[in-house]
Design a protein around this motif. Structure first.
Motif, PDB file in Angstrom:
ATOM      1  N   PRO A 109     -13.110-140.942  30.194  1.00  0.00           N
ATOM      2  CA  PRO A 109     -13.002-139.477  30.068  1.00  0.00           C
ATOM      3  C   PRO A 109     -11.993-138.900  31.063  1.00  0.00           C
ATOM      4  O   PRO A 109     -11.243-137.983  30.740  1.00  0.00           O
ATOM      5  N   MET A 110     -11.967-139.454  32.285  1.00  0.00           N
ATOM      6  CA  MET A 110     -11.030-138.918  33.275  1.00  0.00           C
ATOM      7  C   MET A 110      -9.583-139.208  32.890  1.00  0.00           C
ATOM      8  O   MET A 110      -8.711-138.347  33.017  1.00  0.00           O
ATOM      9  N   GLU A 111      -9.325-140.410  32.360  1.00  0.00           N
ATOM     10  CA  GLU A 111      -7.963-140.709  31.890  1.00  0.00           C
ATOM     11  C   GLU A 111      -7.555-139.715  30.800  1.00  0.00           C
ATOM     12  O   GLU A 111      -6.417-139.230  30.776  1.00  0.00           O
ATOM     13  N   ARG A 112      -8.486-139.395  29.932  1.00  0.00           N
ATOM     14  CA  ARG A 112      -8.170-138.442  28.855  1.00  0.00           C
ATOM     15  C   ARG A 112      -7.840-137.059  29.421  1.00  0.00           C
ATOM     16  O   ARG A 112      -6.909-136.397  28.981  1.00  0.00           O
ATOM     17  N   ARG A 113      -8.619-136.656  30.414  1.00  0.00           N
ATOM     18  CA  ARG A 113      -8.378-135.319  30.993  1.00  0.00           C
ATOM     19  C   ARG A 113      -7.042-135.270  31.723  1.00  0.00           C
ATOM     20  O   ARG A 113      -6.291-134.295  31.602  1.00  0.00           O
ATOM     21  N   CYS A 258      -1.032-138.776  40.313  1.00  0.00           N
ATOM     22  CA  CYS A 258      -2.480-138.743  40.116  1.00  0.00           C
ATOM     23  C   CYS A 258      -3.062-137.498  40.801  1.00  0.00           C
ATOM     24  O   CYS A 258      -3.921-136.803  40.241  1.00  0.00           O
ATOM     25  N   VAL A 259      -2.551-137.191  42.008  1.00  0.00           N
ATOM     26  CA  VAL A 259      -3.015-135.992  42.734  1.00  0.00           C
ATOM     27  C   VAL A 259      -2.626-134.724  41.969  1.00  0.00           C
ATOM     28  O   VAL A 259      -3.441-133.815  41.785  1.00  0.00           O
ATOM     29  N   LEU A 260      -1.375-134.668  41.491  1.00  0.00           N
ATOM     30  CA  LEU A 260      -0.906-133.447  40.822  1.00  0.00           C
ATOM     31  C   LEU A 260      -1.675-133.193  39.519  1.00  0.00           C
ATOM     32  O   LEU A 260      -2.014-132.054  39.190  1.00  0.00           O
ATOM     33  N   LEU A 261      -1.954-134.273  38.776  1.00  0.00           N
ATOM     34  CA  LEU A 261      -2.696-134.097  37.518  1.00  0.00           C
ATOM     35  C   LEU A 261      -4.152-133.734  37.797  1.00  0.00           C
ATOM     36  O   LEU A 261      -4.755-132.939  37.073  1.00  0.00           O
ATOM     37  N   THR A 262      -4.706-134.297  38.865  1.00  0.00           N
ATOM     38  CA  THR A 262      -6.080-133.950  39.254  1.00  0.00           C
ATOM     39  C   THR A 262      -6.136-132.479  39.663  1.00  0.00           C
ATOM     40  O   THR A 262      -7.074-131.754  39.309  1.00  0.00           O
ATOM     41  N   ALA A 263      -5.103-132.034  40.390  1.00  0.00           N
ATOM     42  CA  ALA A 263      -5.047-130.622  40.787  1.00  0.00           C
ATOM     43  C   ALA A 263      -5.003-129.745  39.536  1.00  0.00           C
ATOM     44  O   ALA A 263      -5.734-128.751  39.437  1.00  0.00           O
ATOM     45  N   ALA A 264      -4.178-130.130  38.569  1.00  0.00           N
ATOM     46  CA  ALA A 264      -4.091-129.339  37.329  1.00  0.00           C
ATOM     47  C   ALA A 264      -5.447-129.319  36.638  1.00  0.00           C
ATOM     48  O   ALA A 264      -5.885-128.284  36.110  1.00  0.00           O
ATOM     49  N   ASP A 265      -6.135-130.454  36.664  1.00  0.00           N
ATOM     50  CA  ASP A 265      -7.467-130.546  36.048  1.00  0.00           C
ATOM     51  C   ASP A 265      -8.462-129.610  36.756  1.00  0.00           C
ATOM     52  O   ASP A 265      -9.399-129.107  36.150  1.00  0.00           O
ATOM     53  N   LEU A 266      -8.218-129.389  38.056  1.00  0.00           N
ATOM     54  CA  LEU A 266      -9.098-128.498  38.827  1.00  0.00           C
ATOM     55  C   LEU A 266      -8.651-127.035  38.720  1.00  0.00           C
ATOM     56  O   LEU A 266      -9.205-126.161  39.392  1.00  0.00           O
ATOM     57  N   GLY A 267      -7.616-126.788  37.925  1.00  0.00           N
ATOM     58  CA  GLY A 267      -7.115-125.422  37.759  1.00  0.00           C
ATOM     59  C   GLY A 267      -6.237-124.966  38.905  1.00  0.00           C
ATOM     60  O   GLY A 267      -6.022-123.767  39.099  1.00  0.00           O
TER      61      GLY A 267
END
Ligand SMILES: Cc1cc2nc3c(=O)[nH]c(=O)nc-3n(C[C@H](O)[C@H](O)[C@H](O)COP(=O)(O)O)c2cc1C
Length: 322
Positions: A109-113, A258-267
């Motif tokens: 699920p995290m890879e998809r997000r 990975c950090v930048l996409l995680t940040a985007a995922d966190l809004g």
């Protein structure tokens, strides 16, 4: 009787689609210093030396980080859209990474997000809101960096923030005093929003204002008013890896993405500041300030801000090696 099976590999369409994800990665001055090759049994990410910035990136560290960020997107694209994840090995010379098919498995699920965020993430040079980042964000972002072999240290407290801000300001002034640097920056500051490389007027943000907490690189934006930053407690972090060589820069690039996409995922909106690591003296002082053995590779800022402008990319055909 034995059954012969063809080993799994990526079909050409899956490769092209994953390259479409890869090229949306960030790169220094949007130089896109990457190429991709299908070798039959695997894939390669190549550094395009012709697109390395000779003045601000003489050793190619930032070009390699950019390739690493693209490689991370490529891996997500292969795992999520193509359904066949990759194992990889850092390469040498201009081959920065080699990838082979790993045993097929469903994407997590995290890879998809994170894959979904590839097309949404962008560098935000606009003002951030006066709202502290959610309490869970720093730990999730630091974990994202760790998961790709990097480290992300948040700058805690006003005093530490002043030190980092001074180092960025000092490096920026040093860089701008160099005519070759400003000529190179000017060459990548396209003045046209439709250009397929470099930074156009919309993405440049407004001209940096002396009162900004962290000195933004000046991409020729106009007008100061829009830079009035509302956030008084910015979330600033320093990213690095577990080594200092060229191969490590590729790994740090994967951690960065990975950090930048995680940040985007966190809004969260993100901005990048690499001036301090481009000047050896400030890079060393930044290393001492964060108390790490290995060199820092970039400073990141996180916050809440409206979407700004996306930069363009070159056509996929230009980056696929026959
Ligand atoms: C290694 C590296 C260094 C960067 N340094 C800066 C910087 O100092 N200032 C800045 O505004 N953006 C910086 N960026 C962001 C790029 O300018 C940006 O990724 C590029 O223009 C593409 O735009 P996008 O991120 O919106 O896709 C950097 C990006 C990378 C990968």
């Amino acid at each position: 009787m034995t059954t012969l099976t063809t080993p799994a590999t990526w079909r050409p369409e899956a490769f092209t689609a994953a390259v479409g994800d890869a090229v949306l990665a960030p790169s220094i001055h949007n130089s896109q210093p990457w190429r991709f090759r299908h070798t039959g049994d695997g894939l390669e990410v190549l550094l395009d030396e012709r697109r390395r910035l000779a003045v601000c990136d003489p050793d190619g560290r930032m070009a390699r980080m950019s390739c690493g960020a693209a490689a991370y997107n490529l891996r997500l694209g292969l795992a999520v859209a193509a359904g066949l994840p990759a194992r990889f090995q850092l390469g040498s010379g201009s081959t920065v990474l080699r990838l082979w098919p790993a045993p097929p498995r469903p994407a997590t699920p995290m890879e998809r997000r994170l894959h979904w965020q590839i097309a949404r993430r962008h560098t935000n040079r606009g003002p951030f809101a006066d709202r502290p980042v959610d309490a869970v964000a720093p730990a999730r972002l630091a974990e994202a960096a760790r998961s790709e072999g990097g480290w992300l240290d948040f700058v805690l407290g006003d005093q530490a923030l002043v030190v980092v801000a001074e180092l960025i300001g000092c490096a920026d002034a040093r860089l701008r005093a160099d005519r070759a640097y400003t000529a190179e920056l000017h060459a990548w500051t396209t003045g046209a929003n439709h250009s397929v490389e470099g930074i156009g007027p919309y993405a440049a943000g407004a001209a940096p204002h002396p009162a900004e907490i962290l000195t933004r690189r000046d991409f020729g934006g106009l007008g100061h008013e829009a830079t009035r930053d509302l956030s008084c407690r910015p979330a600033v972090a320093v990213l690095g890896g577990l080594g200092d060589g060229p191969d490590e820069a590729v790994r740090v690039g994967m951690a960065l993405q990975c950090v930048l996409l995680t940040a985007a995922d966190l809004g969260l909106a993100t901005a990048m500041y690499s001036q301090a690591v481009e000047v050896p003296e400030t890079r060393e002082r930044l290393r001492q300030a964060v108390g790490r053995i290995h060199e820092p590779q970039i400073v990141l800022r996180f916050g809440y801000a409206p979407t700004t402008c996306y930069t363009n990319r070159r056509p996929i055909a230009d980056v696929i090696e026959a």
